[in-house]
Design a protein around this motif. Structure first.
Motif, PDB file in Angstrom:
ATOM      1  N   GLU A  15     -19.687  18.023 -33.013  1.00 60.46           N
ATOM      2  CA  GLU A  15     -20.869  17.659 -33.797  1.00 60.46           C
ATOM      3  C   GLU A  15     -21.896  18.773 -33.772  1.00 60.46           C
ATOM      4  O   GLU A  15     -22.145  19.393 -32.733  1.00 60.46           O
ATOM      5  CB  GLU A  15     -21.488  16.372 -33.246  1.00 60.46           C
ATOM      6  CG  GLU A  15     -22.691  15.901 -34.029  1.00 60.46           C
ATOM      7  CD  GLU A  15     -23.393  14.729 -33.384  1.00 60.46           C
ATOM      8  OE1 GLU A  15     -24.406  14.261 -33.952  1.00 60.46           O
ATOM      9  OE2 GLU A  15     -22.949  14.295 -32.306  1.00 60.46           O
TER      10      GLU A  15
ATOM     11  N   ALA B 292     -25.496  19.642 -33.660  1.00 57.38           N
ATOM     12  CA  ALA B 292     -26.769  19.010 -33.291  1.00 57.38           C
ATOM     13  C   ALA B 292     -27.455  19.887 -32.257  1.00 57.38           C
ATOM     14  O   ALA B 292     -26.835  20.751 -31.626  1.00 57.38           O
ATOM     15  CB  ALA B 292     -26.540  17.603 -32.738  1.00 57.38           C
TER      16      ALA B 292
ATOM     17  N   THR C  11     -25.883  19.638 -28.608  1.00 58.08           N
ATOM     18  CA  THR C  11     -24.442  19.738 -28.446  1.00 58.08           C
ATOM     19  C   THR C  11     -24.037  21.199 -28.324  1.00 58.08           C
ATOM     20  O   THR C  11     -24.866  22.116 -28.449  1.00 58.08           O
ATOM     21  CB  THR C  11     -23.691  19.108 -29.631  1.00 58.08           C
ATOM     22  OG1 THR C  11     -23.974  19.875 -30.819  1.00 58.08           O
ATOM     23  CG2 THR C  11     -24.108  17.669 -29.849  1.00 58.08           C
TER      24      THR C  11
ATOM     25  N   SER D  21     -15.134  20.790 -37.016  1.00 60.00           N
ATOM     26  CA  SER D  21     -16.323  19.954 -36.846  1.00 60.00           C
ATOM     27  C   SER D  21     -16.440  18.941 -37.976  1.00 60.00           C
ATOM     28  O   SER D  21     -16.160  19.261 -39.135  1.00 60.00           O
ATOM     29  CB  SER D  21     -17.580  20.835 -36.822  1.00 60.00           C
ATOM     30  OG  SER D  21     -18.756  20.055 -36.922  1.00 60.00           O
TER      31      SER D  21
ATOM     32  N   GLY E  12     -22.885  17.207 -38.979  1.00 61.11           N
ATOM     33  CA  GLY E  12     -23.992  16.814 -38.111  1.00 61.11           C
ATOM     34  C   GLY E  12     -25.322  17.053 -38.784  1.00 61.11           C
ATOM     35  O   GLY E  12     -25.496  16.762 -39.975  1.00 61.11           O
TER      36      GLY E  12
END
Length: 319
Positions: free
Chosen positions: A79, A81, A84, A113, A116
């Motif tokens: 993700e 973010a 992360t 991925s 996000g």
């Protein structure tokens, strides 16, 4: 010669002195043992602290020193973010290091991925385009299993996108999700008591009925973000993009369809791109990696912080 009476009196005294001497010896022995354990634990903590500090220093100061031209690799995994592994701060730092390295012939983003944060993805996209213009180095995106939503937002900054035939690519859309509990609350006889200063401060509160005006405002906001996403994709893909009514609907496609629609350029993996496209088979990984010492330091710091908070709470709470 002592009398029997004196002998009888001396025996208890000698026994008492022997017991006291034994108690004193045990006390001294325990004190020494406690002191040794205290010293041991202090040295152990000192050793742990030095090991963590050394590992962090090595991790932060270590720079790969390739012997010649190479392909610079940066991983975008999981993700996207701020908290992360795939966060803009770390990826941007890695991008700058890779672009500034004279031996790096090109930068490859290996992506796996589901997407996000549009903010984090946007920061990375902007920085890739800035660094490409500044350093005149090509950037390639190599997709493994998935490159969706915010991950594709990043990928379109690359000069070319390579996928596997079974990769999942696309999902060009924006969502804002949540739950509504008003019906359940009515059945259970629960009343929501929400006080706000500002008529829209409780906007989208899951325990309050949905307000049509607030819903329209939220929809307009995510529509605007969607248009930003579409603009970035069109700018990045240009004439290669074969737009259809479904292109920006949020659907995703396998790699074969993605290439056919111009969402990706060709099939390939990291080794192929480094060897046949970049012409620099040596791959150097610039991805920031959190080592064991960093994880330990964070956990140790979190434990100390939690202990300090508990101590502070206990000192201010009314008992």
């Amino acid at each position: 010669m002592p009398t029997p009476k004196r002998d009888a009196a001396a025996a208890p005294r000698a026994s008492y002195e022997a017991v006291m001497e034994q108690v004193a010896r045990e006390f001294v022995r325990e004190r020494r043992s406690d002191r040794r354990w205290r010293i041991f634990f202090r040295l152990a903590w000192l050793g742990l602290f030095l090991a963590v500090a050394w590992a962090l220093l090595v991790q932060r100061t270590h720079v790969a020193a390739p012997t010649g031209p190479h392909t610079a690799l940066i991983e975008v995994r999981g993700e996207i973010a701020a908290d992360t592994e795939a966060n803009a701060e770390d990826i941007v730092a890695a991008l700058r290091t890779a672009f500034e390295d004279r031996g790096a012939q090109a930068v490859v983003l290996r992506i796996n991925s589901p997407g996000g944060s549009p903010v984090q993805a946007g920061i990375i996209n902007d920085e890739i385009r800035r660094l490409k213009a500044l350093h005149k180095k090509p950037v390639y995106a190599v997709v493994e299993e998935m490159c969706a939503s915010g991950a594709y937002y990043i990928a379109v900054a690359a000069d070319e996108i390579y996928v596997d035939k079974a990769s999942l690519v696309g999902s060009i859309g924006v969502l804002m999700d949540g739950f509504g509990f008003t019906g359940l609350m009515d059945k259970l006889g629960i009343e929501r008591r929400l006080l706000t200063a500002g008529e829209n401060k409780g906007m989208l509160d899951p325990f309050s009925p949905q307000n049509p005006q607030q819903r329209a405002f939220a929809q307009a906001m995510i529509d605007q973000i969607h248009q930003q996403f579409i603009s970035v994709v069109k700018e990045g893909r240009g004439k290669r993009l074969k737009e259809t009514p479904q292109t920006f609907s949020g659907l995703f496609w396998n790699g074969e369809d993605a290439v056919a629609q111009g969402l990706a350029d060709s099939f390939g993996n990291l080794d192929m791109v480094a060897r046949d496209v970049v012409k620099a088979e040596e791959v150097i990984d610039y991805t920031p990696k959190e080592n064991v010492a960093e994880r330990l330091a964070k956990r140790f710091g979190a434990a100390i912080g939690a202990g300090a908070v508990r101590a502070l709470q206990s000192s201010v709470n009314l008992r």
